[in-house]
Design a protein around this motif. Structure first.
Motif, mmCIF file in Angstrom:
data_model
loop_
_atom_site.group_PDB
_atom_site.id
_atom_site.type_symbol
_atom_site.label_atom_id
_atom_site.label_comp_id
_atom_site.label_asym_id
_atom_site.label_seq_id
_atom_site.Cartn_x
_atom_site.Cartn_y
_atom_site.Cartn_z
ATOM 1 N N LEU A 706 0.734 -0.910 0.191
ATOM 2 C CA LEU A 706 -0.084 0.197 -0.172
ATOM 3 C C LEU A 706 0.938 1.205 0.122
ATOM 4 O O LEU A 706 0.311 2.253 -0.851
ATOM 5 C CB LEU A 706 -0.996 0.182 1.337
ATOM 6 N N ALA A 707 1.618 1.332 0.396
ATOM 7 C CA ALA A 707 2.666 3.000 0.860
ATOM 8 C C ALA A 707 3.484 2.640 -0.397
ATOM 9 O O ALA A 707 3.262 3.954 -0.845
ATOM 10 C CB ALA A 707 4.501 2.206 2.270
ATOM 11 N N ILE A 708 4.387 2.028 -1.405
ATOM 12 C CA ILE A 708 4.647 1.725 -2.633
ATOM 13 C C ILE A 708 3.803 2.251 -3.458
ATOM 14 O O ILE A 708 3.823 2.990 -4.191
ATOM 15 C CB ILE A 708 5.218 0.181 -3.194
ATOM 16 N N SER A 709 2.338 2.274 -3.614
ATOM 17 C CA SER A 709 1.327 2.473 -4.357
ATOM 18 C C SER A 709 0.779 3.719 -4.307
ATOM 19 O O SER A 709 0.647 3.961 -5.076
ATOM 20 C CB SER A 709 0.034 1.678 -4.303
ATOM 21 N N LEU A 710 1.252 4.369 -2.813
ATOM 22 C CA LEU A 710 1.154 5.475 -2.476
ATOM 23 C C LEU A 710 2.429 6.935 -2.563
ATOM 24 O O LEU A 710 1.764 7.509 -2.366
ATOM 25 C CB LEU A 710 0.196 5.800 -0.802
ATOM 26 N N GLY A 711 3.581 5.856 -3.551
ATOM 27 C CA GLY A 711 4.267 6.947 -3.865
ATOM 28 C C GLY A 711 5.652 6.787 -2.333
ATOM 29 O O GLY A 711 6.557 6.647 -2.743
ATOM 30 N N CYS A 712 5.576 5.466 -1.494
ATOM 31 C CA CYS A 712 6.970 5.210 -1.022
ATOM 32 C C CYS A 712 8.153 4.637 -2.010
ATOM 33 O O CYS A 712 7.998 3.790 -2.934
ATOM 34 C CB CYS A 712 6.604 4.202 0.312
ATOM 35 N N ASP A 713 9.205 4.543 -1.168
ATOM 36 C CA ASP A 713 10.180 4.295 -2.342
ATOM 37 C C ASP A 713 10.695 2.795 -1.194
ATOM 38 O O ASP A 713 11.672 2.795 -0.046
ATOM 39 C CB ASP A 713 11.350 4.608 -2.626
ATOM 40 N N ARG A 714 10.682 1.664 -1.928
ATOM 41 C CA ARG A 714 11.743 0.784 -1.126
ATOM 42 C C ARG A 714 12.513 0.772 -0.986
ATOM 43 O O ARG A 714 13.147 -0.404 -0.087
ATOM 44 C CB ARG A 714 11.402 -1.330 -2.054
ATOM 45 N N THR A 715 13.629 0.882 -1.549
ATOM 46 C CA THR A 715 15.066 1.569 -1.354
ATOM 47 C C THR A 715 15.525 2.030 0.021
ATOM 48 O O THR A 715 16.177 1.415 0.496
ATOM 49 C CB THR A 715 15.256 2.531 -2.013
#
Length: 936
Positions: A706-715
């Motif tokens: 969900l966080a990545i879909s909202l613009g967060c970076d997994r890096t």
């Protein structure tokens, strides 16, 4: 100085003091007491001294009011409580006037909330004065004591606000400050101790009842006034030199006389038509402002900006006793004495019209007659002090009735009492009264006798004999505020609960059974009850069946309602708002904007707002505050609570809303970045527990998509894990689990590391800590459940007992504390791994051993393999040892239930035994060690 009506008495007291102790301070004290009496009685504005909840004061008040019929009554009571007095008509006494302030302006914040109560009972002089003034046309009642705001203004800022005493029965007043008229108790501890010792009593209330209350009950008015002022002056002059308390007492007197002079000047009332009702302690005042012709220039300060709320709350005899330090049962005894005296004298007391609980009709009100000219003051003290009171004869009928009734009550409460006990109580009461120089047993003598004769060993129930005596002698009468005197919120609660068809004014506990499916009109009642459960003290409304959480709706509910017992709490809700919903919103708003607010508390407030209020605007406001609080936190102590509530709210919105609210999206993205930032520090910080770090990882991994879909970076998460270098074994295991989740470490590598730990003797003692970390890792990485089962199994198989056994309680408590998260995963995985039937256990091979077929085959067939011995190998010393000792081998075979038969394998010239092969296969190292010791 011998002038005045008390000149002769003054001369006698001073002479006696000089004769017995010589010319010292005692003579001055005795002369000063007489001067105080003379000054109080000579005042043009008649002073009526009283003692709080004193039947003698009430009787004297009734007689004086009917004789004098004053047109103005000045009463020692907080002046801002005056509007509440008319509401006493709608109440059943005892009740308490209350002033309450939750939002402070001008006082230290840690003092709040502030509360002042002034209890009113029927057997008090102030109630008789109030009833006379309110029911008699043309009579004005003026409260002249300091306001409730000034009560706290005069408290030292370095001290906390004074609080009442909490007891089981005294919680009707809570921690409110008690205001009473006539606080007559020695402030000199040695004096009180002396009086109790020589009076042969245990408590001050008993001394007062024996030596003041009963003698003054039948005294004429002049004698009553002079004796009360004498006692007030005595206690005042013998008080210790507490400068702060003396200042407060004198300021109160200056305040009251200033208010009375202001009223007299504004209305032009004649002091001869007025009556000033105050405590006997204040009647003996020596301040310059004393009297109508006082000369002081006391300035009354302005009130603070604090907003005070006013109302009536229920009170009780035990609550009054607890708050003002009276003996248990003393107020009940006073009430009984009042009723008995009224019946005996046929005195027409004053009663507010419509008063609930009244046993008699209110006297008809008459306009006050012109006041008669005041009679000259005569000395009644000399005769009263010189003449012993007339002894009252023994009332055998009354004492016998008490003795029989207390035995009946005792039997109902579990005591093995009998008629013999009643006779013993009767005789013991008379004996105790004689030992204490009393011609007639008092209720206190009777209570002591009952305890002596009935309570011989232990108390069988929750009520002891002394409590039963209190019930017998009057009981703990509990007051009630009538519907019309309730604040709007309380009346709204009663109206909304009306469909239940209960008498909510009763103090019994009602059981409400609600079938919401059959009676949908009860759904608003159910919603109100859940809000009241959130707001009121525990036990006021208690759900027996049903629940109210996110996404839940009960079909049937059962409640225990104790509304009548918690009327005070409901009334105080009215100080916070007009409706229950408004109070809930105020409480939630205060919890998230208070100094102790955290992100977890804000999320809890969001849940409560959804459940109770259903206001999307307000919920979004609370959610936005939760985002702010999470970003401002510098610790991870609340990470488990944040994770649990965030998951529940996400599940709720996904099930009920087409899209997540904006605040919820901000919370996920902000929390992802926040926990990534704190993760490396939390791994190495000793104050951050394993549970907190696991919850952080659970938030990061659980909401990663969900966080990545909202613009967060997994890096950002990968860098946070790469920068983490823990040293504690449990956190190291957590880090390994996190790296496995990120694909930086395979399960095979993880298994190899665990095998290396078990093979290292230096690490084996700390291996349980690694295992605890793996168990906590089930929160962020639930797919590791098969590996955790494998590690636990290997630990039980390979760890030595000195390491394994001390760790087992830690494992059990960890699983018990987090049963909802960890136990289902472990049980489900263990159910898939281990056989389900007992016969299958013999042939069971764990999956992690099945990956090494050579080792498994060697263990099963006895062929040479890694870590095993050949059972029948003639080239091994162990085999030779077993063959050389066949009797020992046969005995071991019998213990294991194996056949003791020897046969000669093909190609060998030596016999062998299946038991020998099994022993060598299972425990080769042990057999070889024994063979080495024997030189075989």
């Amino acid at each position: 100085m011998t002038a005045g009506p008390f000149g002769e008495l003054r001369t006698q007291l001073v002479g006696a003091a000089e004769e017995f102790v010589g010319p010292d301070a005692l003579g001055g004290i005795l002369a000063g007491i007489v001067d105080d009496v003379d000054r109080a009685l000579a005042e043009r504005l008649e002073i009526f001294p009283v003692c709080h909840h004193s039947p003698a004061s009430a009787l004297a008040m009734v007689r004086r009011l009917r004789e004098k019929q004053p047109k103005v009554i000045y009463l020692e009571l907080c002046e801002d409580l005056a509007p509440l007095l008319t509401e006493l008509r709608n109440c059943r006494l005892p009740v308490a006037l209350q002033a309450f302030a939750a939002e402070l302006d001008g006082f230290p914040k840690d003092w709040g909330p502030l509360s002042v109560v002034a209890p009113i009972t029927e057997s008090s002089a102030e109630y008789q004065a109030i009833a006379y003034a309110l029911e008699t046309p043309g009579v004005e009642l003026v409260l002249v004591d300091r306001s409730t705001d000034h009560v706290f203004q005069w408290q030292p800022r370095e001290e906390a606000a004074p609080a009442g005493e909490h007891t089981e029965d005294g919680d009707l007043h809570g921690d409110a400050v008690g205001i009473e008229i006539g606080d007559l108790r020695p402030r000199f501890a040695e004096l009180e101790e002396h009086l109790l010792h020589h009076g042969r009593v245990r408590h001050w209330s008993e001394w007062w009842d024996q030596y003041v209350e009963r003698p003054l009950a039948a005294a004429d008015y002049d004698t009553y006034r002079q004796v009360m002022v004498l006692i007030g002056s005595l206690f005042r002059r013998l008080a210790p030199g507490d400068a702060r308390r003396v200042t407060v007492d004198e300021d109160r007197e200056r305040y009251m006389w200033t208010r009375m002079r202001e009223h007299l000047a504004a209305t032009g009332a004649d002091p001869a038509d007025c009556l000033y009702v105050c405590g006997a302690f204040h009647a003996a005042s020596r301040v310059e402002e004393f009297g109508v012709d006082g000369t002081g220039d006391f300035v009354i300060t302005e009130r603070t900006a604090t907003k005070w709320l006013y109302g009536l709350i229920p009170s009780s005899h035990s609550a009054i006793e607890a708050q003002f330090g009276l003996a248990p049962g003393s107020v009940s005894i006073a009430s009984t004495s009042w009723q008995k005296a009224v019946s005996a004298t046929r005195l027409a007391t004053f009663q507010l019209a419509g008063q609930k609980g009244s046993r008699k009709k209110a006297a008809k009100a008459k306009a006050p007659a012109p006041a008669a000219a005041p009679a000259p003051v005569a000395d009644k003290l000399s005769g009263y002090l010189a003449t012993p009171p007339e002894p009252l004869g023994l009332d055998e009928e009354e004492l016998l009735g008490w003795s029989v009734e207390i035995v009946r009550l005792a039997r109902r409460n579990g005591y093995l009492s009998s008629t013999a006990d009643a006779i013993a109580i009767f005789e013991t009461s008379i004996l105790l009264a004689g030992m204490r120089n009393r011609a007639r047993p008092t209720p206190y003598d009777f209570a002591d006798a009952a305890v002596t004769c009935i309570e011989k060993d232990v108390v069988p129930g929750r009520r002891d004999v002394r409590r039963l005596c209190e019930i017998l002698l009057g009981g703990d009468r509990v007051g009630q505020v009538g519907y019309e005197a309730l604040p709007p919120l309380a009346r709204d609660v009663y109206d909304r609960l009306a469909p239940l068809d209960f008498d909510l004014e009763q103090r019994t506990i009602h059981r409400a059974l609600m079938d919401l499916a059959a009676r949908p009109e009860l759904e608003p009642v159910s919603h109100l009850l859940w809000m009241l459960r959130y707001l009121l003290p525990e036990g006021a409304v208690r759900p027996i069946m049903g629940s109210r959480r996110l996404g839940e709706k009960s079909i049937q509910e059962s409640w225990d309602l104790a509304i009548g017992r918690n009327q005070r709490a409901i009334i105080e809700l009215g100080y916070e708002g007009v409706t229950v919903e408004q109070v809930v919103e105020h409480r939630l708003r205060r919890s998230v904007w208070g100094p102790q607010a955290t992100a977890a508390k804000a999320l809890a407030a969001v849940e409560d707002s959804i459940v109770f209020l259903g206001s999307r605007r307000f919920t979004d406001e609370l959610g936005a505050r939760a985002v702010e609080l999470l970003a401002a936190e510098r610790t991870v102590d609340d990470a488990p609570e944040v994770l649990r509530r965030a998951r529940r709210l996400l599940a709720h919105y996904r099930a009920t809303e087409p899209e997540l609210p904006a605040w919820c999206q901000d919370f996920v993205t902000g929390g992802y970045a926040h926990y990534c930032t704190l993760l490396p520090t939390a791994f190495v910080d000793d104050e951050s527990g394993v549970r907190q770090v696991a919850a952080m990882l659970g938030f990061l991994f659980g909401m990663e998509s969900l966080a990545i879909s909202l613009g967060c970076d997994r890096t950002q998460l990968e860098l946070a894990v790469a920068q983490s270098h823990p040293e504690a074994p449990a956190k190291v295991a957590l880090l390994w689990a996190a790296r496995t989740q990120l694909g930086l470490l395979t399960v095979t590598d993880l298994r190899s590391r665990c095998d290396e730990l078990l093979a290292n003797p230096l690490v084996v003692p700390s291996f349980p800590q690694y295992l605890s970390g793996f168990v906590q890792a089930l929160e962020p990485v639930p797919k590791l459940a098969p590996f955790v089962v494998e590690v636990i199994s290997n630990a039980f198989a390979r760890l030595p007992d000195p390491v394994l056994l001390p760790w087992l309680p830690t494992l059990i408590t960890t699983l018990k504390e987090h049963a909802a998260e960890y136990v289902p995963l472990l049980i489900r995985e263990a159910g898939r791994t281990f056989p389900a039937t007992l016969p299958a256990v013999d042939a069971f091979v764990p999956p992690w051993l099945a990956r090494h077929p050579a080792q498994v085959t060697a263990a099963a067939t006895g062929s040479p393999g890694a870590g095993s011995a050949a059972a029948g190998g003639a080239d091994r010393p162990a085999g030779e040892l077993l063959r050389a000792q066949p009797a020992t081998t046969d005995a071991i075979a019998a213990l294991f239930g194996l056949p003791a038969e020897w046969r000669e394998p093909a190609g060998t010239g030596a016999p062998s035994n299946p038991a020998a092969r099994a022993l060598l296969t299972t425990h080769p190292a042990t057999i070889e060690a024994v063979a080495a010791l024997l030189g075989a």
